[in-house]
Design a protein around this motif. Structure first.
Motif, PDB file in Angstrom:
ATOM      1  N   THR A  76      46.520  37.353  62.497  1.00 52.32           N
ATOM      2  CA  THR A  76      47.739  37.052  61.740  1.00 52.32           C
ATOM      3  C   THR A  76      48.400  38.339  61.254  1.00 52.32           C
ATOM      4  OG1 THR A  76      46.788  34.948  61.007  1.00 52.32           O
ATOM      5  CG2 THR A  76      48.687  35.777  59.783  1.00 52.32           C
ATOM      6  N   ALA A  77      47.592  39.250  60.729  1.00 52.62           N
ATOM      7  CA  ALA A  77      48.125  40.485  60.146  1.00 52.62           C
ATOM      8  C   ALA A  77      48.650  41.446  61.200  1.00 52.62           C
ATOM      9  CB  ALA A  77      47.041  41.172  59.316  1.00 52.62           C
ATOM     10  N   ALA A  78      48.185  41.340  62.452  1.00 49.99           N
ATOM     11  CA  ALA A  78      48.648  42.247  63.503  1.00 49.99           C
ATOM     12  C   ALA A  78      50.155  42.172  63.684  1.00 49.99           C
ATOM     13  CB  ALA A  78      47.952  41.918  64.823  1.00 49.99           C
ATOM     14  N   PHE A  79      50.712  40.989  63.510  1.00 49.46           N
ATOM     15  CA  PHE A  79      52.166  40.805  63.581  1.00 49.46           C
ATOM     16  C   PHE A  79      52.867  41.714  62.570  1.00 49.46           C
ATOM     17  CE2 PHE A  79      56.012  38.671  62.118  1.00 49.46           C
ATOM     18  CZ  PHE A  79      56.633  38.268  63.284  1.00 49.46           C
ATOM     19  N   TYR A  80      52.345  41.718  61.345  1.00 54.43           N
ATOM     20  CA  TYR A  80      52.950  42.511  60.269  1.00 54.43           C
ATOM     21  C   TYR A  80      52.661  43.997  60.434  1.00 54.43           C
ATOM     22  CZ  TYR A  80      53.414  37.882  58.220  1.00 54.43           C
ATOM     23  OH  TYR A  80      53.721  36.562  58.009  1.00 54.43           O
ATOM     24  N   ALA A  81      51.461  44.334  60.920  1.00 59.90           N
ATOM     25  CA  ALA A  81      51.126  45.748  61.121  1.00 59.90           C
ATOM     26  C   ALA A  81      52.048  46.388  62.146  1.00 59.90           C
ATOM     27  CB  ALA A  81      49.666  45.875  61.554  1.00 59.90           C
ATOM     28  N   ALA A  82      52.289  45.684  63.246  1.00 59.14           N
ATOM     29  CA  ALA A  82      53.189  46.202  64.275  1.00 59.14           C
ATOM     30  C   ALA A  82      54.613  46.309  63.743  1.00 59.14           C
ATOM     31  CB  ALA A  82      53.148  45.297  65.505  1.00 59.14           C
ATOM     32  N   ALA A  86      46.588  41.837  70.549  1.00 56.96           N
ATOM     33  CA  ALA A  86      47.579  42.653  71.251  1.00 56.96           C
ATOM     34  C   ALA A  86      48.901  41.903  71.432  1.00 56.96           C
ATOM     35  CB  ALA A  86      47.021  43.077  72.607  1.00 56.96           C
ATOM     36  N   ALA A  87      48.820  40.633  71.820  1.00 60.17           N
ATOM     37  CA  ALA A  87      50.046  39.859  72.031  1.00 60.17           C
ATOM     38  C   ALA A  87      50.800  39.649  70.727  1.00 60.17           C
ATOM     39  CB  ALA A  87      49.710  38.514  72.674  1.00 60.17           C
ATOM     40  N   ARG A  88      50.068  39.385  69.648  1.00 60.71           N
ATOM     41  CA  ARG A  88      50.724  39.211  68.348  1.00 60.71           C
ATOM     42  C   ARG A  88      51.361  40.520  67.880  1.00 60.71           C
ATOM     43  NH1 ARG A  88      52.623  35.024  66.030  1.00 60.71           N
ATOM     44  NH2 ARG A  88      52.078  35.764  63.938  1.00 60.71           N
ATOM     45  N   ALA A  89      50.725  41.655  68.188  1.00 57.92           N
ATOM     46  CA  ALA A  89      51.289  42.948  67.811  1.00 57.92           C
ATOM     47  C   ALA A  89      52.608  43.196  68.529  1.00 57.92           C
ATOM     48  CB  ALA A  89      50.299  44.067  68.111  1.00 57.92           C
ATOM     49  N   LEU A  90      52.688  42.855  69.811  1.00 63.15           N
ATOM     50  CA  LEU A  90      53.932  43.025  70.552  1.00 63.15           C
ATOM     51  C   LEU A  90      55.036  42.139  69.962  1.00 63.15           C
ATOM     52  CD1 LEU A  90      55.490  44.259  72.895  1.00 63.15           C
ATOM     53  CD2 LEU A  90      54.580  42.442  74.374  1.00 63.15           C
ATOM     54  N   THR A  91      54.680  40.933  69.573  1.00 63.05           N
ATOM     55  CA  THR A  91      55.656  40.052  68.936  1.00 63.05           C
ATOM     56  C   THR A  91      56.124  40.638  67.610  1.00 63.05           C
ATOM     57  OG1 THR A  91      54.466  38.180  69.914  1.00 63.05           O
ATOM     58  CG2 THR A  91      56.091  37.673  68.233  1.00 63.05           C
ATOM     59  N   GLY A  92      55.224  41.285  66.877  1.00 64.51           N
ATOM     60  CA  GLY A  92      55.600  41.918  65.614  1.00 64.51           C
ATOM     61  C   GLY A  92      56.580  43.059  65.802  1.00 64.51           C
ATOM     62  N   ILE A  93      56.386  43.864  66.854  1.00 64.40           N
ATOM     63  CA  ILE A  93      57.352  44.930  67.152  1.00 64.40           C
ATOM     64  C   ILE A  93      58.712  44.312  67.493  1.00 64.40           C
ATOM     65  CG2 ILE A  93      57.915  46.816  68.728  1.00 64.40           C
ATOM     66  CD1 ILE A  93      54.931  47.356  68.989  1.00 64.40           C
ATOM     67  N   LEU A 132      58.096  48.191  53.374  1.00 63.47           N
ATOM     68  CA  LEU A 132      57.280  47.881  52.205  1.00 63.47           C
ATOM     69  C   LEU A 132      56.995  46.383  52.123  1.00 63.47           C
ATOM     70  CD1 LEU A 132      58.815  50.188  49.440  1.00 63.47           C
ATOM     71  CD2 LEU A 132      56.668  50.473  50.683  1.00 63.47           C
ATOM     72  N   GLY A 133      58.015  45.579  52.477  1.00 56.99           N
ATOM     73  CA  GLY A 133      57.816  44.146  52.459  1.00 56.99           C
ATOM     74  C   GLY A 133      56.717  43.726  53.413  1.00 56.99           C
ATOM     75  N   TYR A 134      56.732  44.266  54.605  1.00 58.25           N
ATOM     76  CA  TYR A 134      55.768  43.831  55.602  1.00 58.25           C
ATOM     77  C   TYR A 134      54.423  44.526  55.486  1.00 58.25           C
ATOM     78  CZ  TYR A 134      58.729  40.425  57.733  1.00 58.25           C
ATOM     79  OH  TYR A 134      59.468  39.292  57.938  1.00 58.25           O
ATOM     80  N   ILE A 135      54.357  45.602  54.697  1.00 60.93           N
ATOM     81  CA  ILE A 135      53.035  46.081  54.286  1.00 60.93           C
ATOM     82  C   ILE A 135      52.364  44.993  53.457  1.00 60.93           C
ATOM     83  CG2 ILE A 135      51.840  47.705  52.764  1.00 60.93           C
ATOM     84  CD1 ILE A 135      53.781  49.863  53.744  1.00 60.93           C
ATOM     85  N   GLY A 136      53.145  44.388  52.561  1.00 58.54           N
ATOM     86  CA  GLY A 136      52.631  43.239  51.821  1.00 58.54           C
ATOM     87  C   GLY A 136      52.291  42.092  52.750  1.00 58.54           C
ATOM     88  N   GLY A 137      53.165  41.848  53.751  1.00 52.08           N
ATOM     89  CA  GLY A 137      52.895  40.790  54.711  1.00 52.08           C
ATOM     90  C   GLY A 137      51.626  41.035  55.508  1.00 52.08           C
ATOM     91  N   PHE A 138      51.340  42.289  55.799  1.00 54.97           N
ATOM     92  CA  PHE A 138      50.113  42.653  56.510  1.00 54.97           C
ATOM     93  C   PHE A 138      48.879  42.427  55.634  1.00 54.97           C
ATOM     94  CE2 PHE A 138      47.029  46.158  57.177  1.00 54.97           C
ATOM     95  CZ  PHE A 138      46.556  45.805  58.425  1.00 54.97           C
ATOM     96  N   ILE A 139      48.993  42.806  54.357  1.00 55.75           N
ATOM     97  CA  ILE A 139      47.847  42.720  53.455  1.00 55.75           C
ATOM     98  C   ILE A 139      47.527  41.270  53.094  1.00 55.75           C
ATOM     99  CG2 ILE A 139      47.060  43.268  51.107  1.00 55.75           C
ATOM    100  CD1 ILE A 139      48.633  45.900  51.359  1.00 55.75           C
TER     101      ILE A 139
END
Length: 414
Positions: free
Chosen positions: A54-60, A107-114, A355-362
């Motif tokens: 879940t968090a990979a989306f926000y990290a990317a 990996a797929a969720r990270a690409l969607t996050g970018i 900053l918002g999505y750092i929160g979303g990642f955490i």
């Protein structure tokens, strides 16, 4: 010179068009958390691993947004937007085709996050470049509402499609929906008229120091971080939380299933976000944000302490909590955009969104870690997770109050 054969649209039509596109792009964003209860046992995931996916989306998103949104100060936002949508299409498609466990899903969720980094705030910047100040506040609210609508529909659509055709089909449909959005914007939105926006005179494009010195914009951005943390925690774990309560209490969920509850939460949150913008104009933006943070802390505490005792109570509290979190959504982003230096609006929105999505990642990770550190899902560990969120809301309130950001033109003073 106008773009040859470009469709002429008014500012209001542009707002409506972009909001519709955002619904199509974002519709699949929460398919993964919606399907979490079935995917955890299917792939043998721990709660922490599920939280990481879940968090990979926000990290990317965090990695991509400072570059992609800041570039809109020099490059036509339409080009960045279309690139982001294309990555969203690819991310959902790859998830449906190849995801079969932790690493492939990550990996797929990270690409969607970018991809989302290239569409969310760049869409808002596209509007800011073409819409005047009087319409911009409501355009921001409409933009946030479109995200809320898609987020709400995401849970119901994922559950329905997966039940009928399997979970992979859900991601294929999400990819096709984003592809339709790409065509809509590519055909209907003209390029930015004239040359690129002038660069700021006091620094390079990626020099964020002037943005960080903007006390008002940073105050809104810091609170936005906690706001997104709460939102992502609810979206990422809401279905799993209600499923736990239903199982532990032996309650029937036919009347309001966990997926249906999250859909209702999203719909009500969308309405509240739009109304919250109007309330901020009438009552004062700072006052509204402070009240929303206090109410969020109270509701999160109640959800953790009393929600696990009854499924009906848990669903009711969750449906109340969601709109409270969404209440200041458009106000926070409008506050950051409205107090930014015009030549650094893209960079300011990039920092705000990062900053918002750092929160979303955490958010999803914090919940997953709390559950695993306590030995798994139980009344005590869910209580600990939601009380942690409540404490962070109070901390955000203290920071916002001390920084005292400016109101926007048209807002009432405190």
């Amino acid at each position: 010179m106008p773009e040859p054969h470009a469709i002429r649209i008014s500012p209001k039509q542009l707002v409506a068009l972009l909001c519709a596109a955002q619904v199509l792009v974002q519709i699949g964003a929460f398919f993964w958390p919606a399907l979490l209860p079935r995917m955890i046992p299917l792939w043998g995931l721990t709660n922490s691993e599920a939280g990481w996916i879940t968090a990979a989306f926000y990290a990317a998103y965090i990695v991509g947004v400072p570059v992609l949104v800041t570039l809109t100060d020099r490059v036509d936002p339409k080009r960045i937007y279309l690139s982001g949508v294309a990555m969203t299409v690819a991310g959902h498609l790859l998830f449906g085709l190849f995801a079969e466990g932790f690493w492939s899903a990550l990996a797929a969720r990270a690409l969607t996050g970018i991809g989302w980094a290239g569409t969310y705030m760049t869409g808002l910047k596209l509007l800011a470049d073409r819409v005047d100040g009087k319409l911009m506040s409501r355009a921001t609210a409409g933009h946030a509402a479109s995200i809320g609508i898609s987020g709400a529909l995401s849970f119901a659509c994922a559950d329905l499609i997966a039940n009928v055709s399997g979970w992979r089909a859900a991601f294929f449909i999400a990819s096709a929906s984003a592809g339709l959005a790409w065509l809509l914007i590519a055909v209907a939105v003209p390029r930015r008229v004239g040359v690129a926006a002038p660069a700021a005179q006091d620094g390079a494009l990626f020099d964020f120091r002037p943005v960080l010195r903007n006390r008002s914009a940073m105050a809104y951005a810091i609170v936005y971080g906690i706001h997104t943390l709460e939102m992502s925690a609810l979206r990422g774990w809401g279905v799993a939380y209600l499923a736990f309560v239903a199982t532990s209490t032996g309650a029937a969920t036919a009347a309001l299933s966990p997926a249906a509850a999250l859909t209702l939460l999203g719909v009500l949150g969308t309405v509240t976000s739009f109304l919250g913008n109007e309330a901020a104009i009438a009552l004062g933006r700072r006052r509204l944000i402070c009240l929303a943070l206090i109410a969020s802390a109270i509701c999160a505490s109640f959800l953790g302490l009393f929600g696990p005792l009854s499924y009906i109570l848990a669903a009711l509290l969750l449906v109340i909590y969601g709109p409270i979190v969404w209440l200041d959504s458009s106000s926070l982003t409008a506050g950051a955009a409205g107090t930014a230096e015009p030549s650094r609006r893209g960079a300011t929105l990039a920092v705000h969104s990062m900053l918002g999505y750092i929160g979303g990642f955490i958010g999803p990770l914090a919940v997953g870690w709390t559950l695993d550190l306590g030995g798994g899902m139980s009344r005590a560990t869910w209580a600990a997770a939601f009380i942690l969120i409540a404490v962070l809301s109070i901390a955000a309130l203290a920071a916002f109050w001390l920084m005292r950001p400016r109101e926007l033109a048209g807002d009432r003073d405190l």
